[in-house]
Motif scaffolding. Sequence first.
Motif, mmCIF file in Angstrom:
data_model
loop_
_atom_site.group_PDB
_atom_site.id
_atom_site.type_symbol
_atom_site.label_atom_id
_atom_site.label_comp_id
_atom_site.label_asym_id
_atom_site.label_seq_id
_atom_site.Cartn_x
_atom_site.Cartn_y
_atom_site.Cartn_z
ATOM 1 N N THR A 148 0.765 6.381 0.425
ATOM 2 C CA THR A 148 1.652 7.322 -0.248
ATOM 3 C C THR A 148 2.017 8.467 0.687
ATOM 4 O OG1 THR A 148 0.624 6.777 -2.345
ATOM 5 C CG2 THR A 148 1.912 8.787 -2.265
ATOM 6 N N VAL A 162 5.189 8.724 -7.962
ATOM 7 C CA VAL A 162 4.451 8.833 -6.706
ATOM 8 C C VAL A 162 5.378 8.688 -5.504
ATOM 9 C CG1 VAL A 162 2.455 7.992 -5.450
ATOM 10 C CG2 VAL A 162 2.631 7.568 -7.887
ATOM 11 N N SER A 176 1.668 3.359 -7.465
ATOM 12 C CA SER A 176 0.278 2.904 -7.446
ATOM 13 C C SER A 176 0.082 1.920 -8.594
ATOM 14 C CB SER A 176 -0.700 4.074 -7.488
ATOM 15 O OG SER A 176 -0.610 4.752 -8.711
ATOM 16 N N GLN A 177 -1.039 1.216 -8.534
ATOM 17 C CA GLN A 177 -1.255 0.079 -9.440
ATOM 18 C C GLN A 177 -1.097 0.383 -10.913
ATOM 19 O OE1 GLN A 177 -4.013 -3.065 -8.969
ATOM 20 N NE2 GLN A 177 -5.265 -1.537 -7.963
ATOM 21 N N GLY A 178 -1.602 1.540 -11.313
ATOM 22 C CA GLY A 178 -1.593 1.879 -12.734
ATOM 23 C C GLY A 178 -0.182 1.918 -13.301
ATOM 24 N N CYS A 179 0.778 2.363 -12.462
ATOM 25 C CA CYS A 179 2.170 2.459 -12.916
ATOM 26 C C CYS A 179 2.600 1.119 -13.496
ATOM 27 C CB CYS A 179 3.086 2.832 -11.762
ATOM 28 S SG CYS A 179 2.623 4.336 -10.901
ATOM 29 N N ALA A 195 5.010 -6.514 -0.298
ATOM 30 C CA ALA A 195 5.207 -6.917 -1.697
ATOM 31 C C ALA A 195 6.359 -7.904 -1.803
ATOM 32 C CB ALA A 195 5.470 -5.687 -2.574
ATOM 33 N N LYS A 217 7.075 11.636 -2.675
ATOM 34 C CA LYS A 217 7.061 11.500 -1.225
ATOM 35 C C LYS A 217 8.483 11.378 -0.689
ATOM 36 C CE LYS A 217 5.827 10.130 3.005
ATOM 37 N NZ LYS A 217 7.163 9.948 3.537
ATOM 38 N N ASN A 242 4.137 -1.373 2.427
ATOM 39 C CA ASN A 242 3.810 -1.907 1.099
ATOM 40 C C ASN A 242 4.997 -2.610 0.461
ATOM 41 O OD1 ASN A 242 1.709 0.080 1.705
ATOM 42 N ND2 ASN A 242 0.995 -0.391 -0.353
ATOM 43 N N THR A 278 3.497 -4.808 -8.411
ATOM 44 C CA THR A 278 3.322 -3.454 -7.906
ATOM 45 C C THR A 278 3.283 -3.470 -6.378
ATOM 46 O OG1 THR A 278 1.754 -1.623 -7.739
ATOM 47 C CG2 THR A 278 0.813 -3.769 -8.214
ATOM 48 N N THR A 279 3.711 -2.365 -5.765
ATOM 49 C CA THR A 279 3.539 -2.251 -4.321
ATOM 50 C C THR A 279 2.152 -1.707 -4.001
ATOM 51 O OG1 THR A 279 4.560 -0.064 -4.313
ATOM 52 C CG2 THR A 279 5.990 -1.929 -3.818
ATOM 53 N N ALA A 280 1.359 -1.442 -5.037
ATOM 54 C CA ALA A 280 -0.048 -1.055 -4.884
ATOM 55 C C ALA A 280 -0.237 0.046 -3.839
ATOM 56 C CB ALA A 280 -0.905 -2.280 -4.535
ATOM 57 N N MET A 281 0.450 1.152 -4.054
ATOM 58 C CA MET A 281 0.376 2.245 -3.087
ATOM 59 C C MET A 281 -1.000 2.912 -3.135
ATOM 60 S SD MET A 281 3.243 2.464 -1.507
ATOM 61 C CE MET A 281 3.482 4.145 -0.963
ATOM 62 N N SER A 282 -1.619 3.016 -1.973
ATOM 63 C CA SER A 282 -2.878 3.747 -1.868
ATOM 64 C C SER A 282 -2.551 5.188 -1.511
ATOM 65 C CB SER A 282 -3.747 3.135 -0.783
ATOM 66 O OG SER A 282 -3.124 3.337 0.459
ATOM 67 N N GLU A 283 -3.574 6.006 -1.467
ATOM 68 C CA GLU A 283 -3.369 7.409 -1.138
ATOM 69 C C GLU A 283 -2.755 7.553 0.254
ATOM 70 O OE1 GLU A 283 -6.990 9.476 -1.599
ATOM 71 O OE2 GLU A 283 -6.098 11.444 -1.322
#
Lengths: 556, 458
Positions: free
Chosen positions: B72, B103, B41-44, B83, B107, B79, B64-69
């Motif tokens: 994920t 994250v 996710s983005q924060g990473c 990306a 998974k 993603n 980032t691959t900007a993974m959403s919930e």
Amino acid sequence: MSSLSATIQDVFNEPGCGKNANKSEAERKKGCTKQLQPGGAAGGCAFDGAKIALQPLTDVAHLVHGPIACEGNSWDNRGAKSSGSNLWRTGFTTDINETDVVFGGEKRLFKSIREIIEKYDPPAIFVYQTCVPAMIGDDIDAVCKAAREKFNKPVIPINSPGFVGPKNLGNKLAGEALLQHVIGTEEPEYTTPYDLNIIGEYNLSGELWQVKPLLDELGIRIMACISGDGKYKEVASSHRAKAAMMVCSKAMINVARKMEERYGIPFFEGSFYGIEDSSDSLREIARMLIERGAPAELMDRTEALIAREEAKAWAAIAKYKPRFEGKKVLLITGGVKSWSVVAALQEAGLELVGTSVKKSTKEDKERIKELMGQDAHMIEDMTPREMYKMLKDARADIMLSGGRSQFIALKASMPWLDINQERHHAYMGYVGMVKLVEEIDKALYNPVWAQVRKPAPWEKSGDNWQSRAMAQAEAEAAALAADPVKAEEVRRAKKICNCKSVELGVIEDAILANNLSTVEGVRDATNASGGCGACAVRIEEILAQMVSASHAIAAE
Amino acid sequence: MATVTVSKKACSVNPLKMSQPIGGALAFMGLRGAMPLLHGSQGCTSFGLVLFTRHFKEAIPMQTTAMSEVATVLGGYDNVEQAVLNIYNRTKPEIIGICSTGVTETKGDDVDGYIKTIREKNAAVAHLPIVYVSTPDFKDAFQDGWEKTVTRIVETMVEAPKSAARRDPTKINVLPGCHLTPGDLDELRTIIEDFGLEPTFLPDLAGSLDGHIPDDFTPTTIGGVGVEEISMMGQAGWTIAIGAQMRRAAEAMEKKTGVPFRMFERLCGLEANDALMAFLTEISGRPAPMKYRRQRGQLVDAMLDGHFHIGGRKLAVGAEPDLLNEIGGLLTEIGAQLHVAVTTTQSPVLERLPTEEVLIGDLEDLENLAKAKDCDLMVTHSHGRQAASRLKIPFFRMGIPMFDRLGGGHQLMVGYRGGRDLIFDICNLLMADHEDNHEPTPDSWRDGVGPSHAATSH
């Protein structure tokens, strides 16, 4: 997770949010599902936003439940200041390992809370949920509840795993946690008719302290600042304040509005950036307190104080005005409201050549137009090359921006000043304004520019990378000018809606083909503004332009 | 012989450790035209980005691959594909380096499989170098992420020479650990070149993050070792690996290409550099240049001048294993005692540290132990500043992140010259502290306290 999604939904329904107000019922239900572009985005996550919003609460232990990345990579990176406890600067994390991922991290979390209480005994612990424990199903609400009962101490769950959305959503989720678990849970020792809450102010670089003496002088008590230099007990008993000021950022609109709804605390949105805005805010504070029962003479004292402070600030700034004559500023801000900074700089006699409006609302844009005139150069989104070109063409002498763009200016040997979170100086209030002017002067007139722009002994004039970059940019522009077809193609390819990736040409075609006149119509036809809704303003502008163009044609 | 213990605390307080994926991302940043991409996710990514920007004071390429919930839960193929394509279209990188995060590892995304499919589906990236490394945040530390990434780059990108005859004995591979600064790499490059050898650094942060002015607004890394140069590394005469963390990468290189390697677990201090000089003399057939003979004398002199100030010092060091080994080693060799050693992850060098106990822990442990053992010098990264100021002891900053002082990227540790400068810097800090805080007064003599540490009587 169901309660988290309910909270998120609630935040999306927030009527005080300008972006939500622009959406239809159905769109609001979908929420801010702004799908950030993989490989094309790098903002913070919801956890980041929640932590930023609450961490300036100084006496609270902020415990991050997650793997080391979330706290280990990020702690100790913000410059909020505290007048008392420094516990907020201590990084606490469960640093979960592989075993926790397999068997669950709840036990470790509970033990961590116990360790913190045994060693630090803070008035409260805030527990931040992150992605990995959210995925494996750690129920932080239950753990916090159990810990609260066992240790008889507030343990507050902040449900904000990074993957639920961007930083901004995290700010609001943090606010929801305060509303749900903190605000109104304790009573103040005493109250006065002069009790004020300040919401959405983080005391970065100690900025709030530049304003606090003025409030002290007027006898106005900051009952709670949420969250800069705030203390747990103050926030817990903040529901007894008489009025609230929401500072600049829209991050915590939900807190201000719900406190009005629940506790009848009226609020206004104000800014302490710039002389006039500071004065306006002080007046508004006085007015609201008087309305809620403070004696009317407060306004006279406030006006006297404003007159005195303004005179002092003007005198201090006056000497810079001749030095700033003809100097032009390019302003690239992120979250800070552009117009409040615009007003501030104009007060110092600087000319604004452009300001970013990427995150501005319609009202913000109106305000900027009011200040800078109709032909205000509002920049939606600029590539580094474009920013550089603006600086280099002497259309700007200095760039003010957040840290992320600093290297564009610095590597191009152009003056730059940080006006974002990581700045080292406080620019708030009357003294802050003088400081900002002083810093701009220092940057503009530093002899370093003459030094660093000198060509190296082995360099041929006009053959450095800067001139090559400029030549390339000019060649590209010339090629476009010579080729109207290509130019039109480029113009039409401009991305209007970033979330749904809709280009200008698509929107124009849709408007023409379907004779559209509303943002909703454009959204239905093209999906543009179906994401975060930020581009609704841009679409309105396109509509307005096309309508006036078609009128012109009709008139002929 | 030190015993290694792992902290038993449930809650880590004031982390010393940083995560694996950003260690991996930093390794990719030493490659030319690279774009490191964290699958998470983005924060990473944004946390790593802010950390490196603050440390290097440079624009940092990282995506980032900007993974959403939802992504994920369902899996991140789309993603990763988006990306890769977005990065390819926007920034035209020479290589994309992907590191997983907590994250996506929870998974269990099969990124190697994803890349295969992405290549099949998109002709544009069919031959674009894409290297994937598994680096979950909930395991290991920064240094491990670097180690795994460099090893993976060697395994996937270095080509085995077609025949042993193509080997060029003047070409030297250098695999530096993440504890070396861009300044250290430049120093090493000069030393190796002065023996008539031609080094290739993998990764080469000195090319990309040494603070030079770029040639253009490039969104990828500027400088560093190129994809072509990496593929040719199999033709070198020798590989030099620096820091125990690089053993795996060096072994991978030898296994794949037959290039023999020589480990230097340390390159800070007299003996370590004597060993380097002897080795370079041996493989180049040239005697050590005059310059280094003089520099060796200067280091010896610095050790003599410095031992008055460092001798008897009770040292508390918090650092990743290889950096801990370098600085702990140097300072004990001139008379300090390594009373407290705190580190982030397991490593074979820990047992060999000149101390009784090494703790895998955090800065709270470092602070508490330093207090209990009455240490009078603390060495760790910038996050240690609060602890040192509470303990009121001099604080020397080393390692990443160093955000509250300038020049972290050029701090020099390797070579005779690096050791010399480091000794001077630390001794000057100790002398200033003595002048500021420990000059005797009539009261201090009367109360029998005296200056708080006898070792600074000079």
